[in-house]
Design an enzyme around this catalytic site. Sequence first.
Site, PDB file in Angstrom:
ATOM      1  N   CYS A 197      33.947  12.755  57.170  1.00 42.15           N
ATOM      2  CA  CYS A 197      34.278  12.894  55.747  1.00 42.15           C
ATOM      3  C   CYS A 197      35.585  13.670  55.534  1.00 42.15           C
ATOM      4  CB  CYS A 197      33.109  13.504  54.986  1.00 42.15           C
ATOM      5  SG  CYS A 197      33.149  13.156  53.212  1.00 42.15           S
ATOM      6  N   HIS A 243      28.726   9.463  56.405  1.00 43.68           N
ATOM      7  CA  HIS A 243      27.899  10.534  56.961  1.00 43.68           C
ATOM      8  C   HIS A 243      26.878   9.978  57.950  1.00 43.68           C
ATOM      9  CE1 HIS A 243      29.087  14.045  54.467  1.00 43.68           C
ATOM     10  NE2 HIS A 243      29.518  13.084  53.663  1.00 43.68           N
ATOM     11  N   GLU A 262      24.996  11.621  59.840  1.00 47.40           N
ATOM     12  CA  GLU A 262      23.798  12.460  59.840  1.00 47.40           C
ATOM     13  C   GLU A 262      22.882  12.148  58.670  1.00 47.40           C
ATOM     14  OE1 GLU A 262      26.156  14.405  56.734  1.00 47.40           O
ATOM     15  OE2 GLU A 262      26.615  13.387  58.605  1.00 47.40           O
TER      16      GLU A 262
END
Length: 362
Positions: A246, A331, A333
């Site tokens: 990001c 993202h 995660e």
Amino acid sequence: MKRQLILEDGTIFIGEGFGADTETVGEVVFNTGMTGYQEILSDPSYCGQIVTLTYPLIGNYGINRDDFESINPAVKGFIVKEACDFPSNWRSEYTLDDYFVMKKIPGISGIDTRKLTRIIRQYGTLKGAICSIEKNAEDIIHSLKSKQLPIDQVRQVSTKNPYPSPGRGKRVVLVDFGMKHGILRELNKRDCDVVVVPYHTTAQEILQLRPDGIMLSNGPGDPKDVPEAIDMLKGVLGKIPLFGICLGHQLFALACGGNTVKMKFGHRGSNHPVKDLATGKIAMTSQNHGYTVEPESIKSTRLAVTHIALNDGTIEGLKHLDYPAFTVQYHPEASPGPEDAGQLFDQFLELMEANKEVITNA
């Protein structure tokens, strides 16, 4: 308790207040996720922003102790169609209202979030204020038009001091620009020996820690407002394997000679399709960013585009053609969102293992 949401273009919404009885000003954005409101409100990347949730019912499974992405939320306010007063979930410990009172965050419900979202999509992100119904709207609008929003969001949310998260595996220096805990969880899951450092940590200080790899976290705001990180990256590129997410992706592009630009209304949600240009595979991804890497600027660098967004063609991934370094705009995660891209953390470990000699000679 009536409240009003006032936008800098003069639009006014009247709704019910919840959370803290206070006023707030920030950049009004929207997130299209159907679930994950707890992770959204605790994501440090929303620092300085008032978040509109497009899904109509928010708070229905309450707030629990496990799903936070930071200890203290940095979001300026919440805008929802309906805030659930009686959540139903075995993990629930607070209502949305209880938690927002505790953390001194104001919210507004009962407004037409579809109309608000269409305004943002048409005109771009706007400054806005959540305030008491008694406040003079014309005064607020005038103030919003002349107000300059803060540009030190990364400083606000980054850790102030380095700290370890021990493991027995690869040593990773995680540079905290506003880190979601999900990134740390994924590294810990792989037994990495993580050292989290502040955003202004220098290249020399990072190299002294003798890491096997460097992880660049997500974070809020304009990447050009973090020149310290760009200088640091220029000092470590080619010496230590690197993976950025990001804001980390945007800073990596700037350090390599690319350029970033502000998007009209950004990508914020948990169902954004991204194409891997090497394999042709599509991953559904979680995203939260208001800036993007300018494609034209990459042509004069030693960077290659690895991923693109299918919705608008923006750059979603980069790799360096000479150094062991890659980044993604989305993202992997998740938290909240799909975990399609979680294997990128495994690729990072493989990159560190394959480049031991790079580290030895650093």
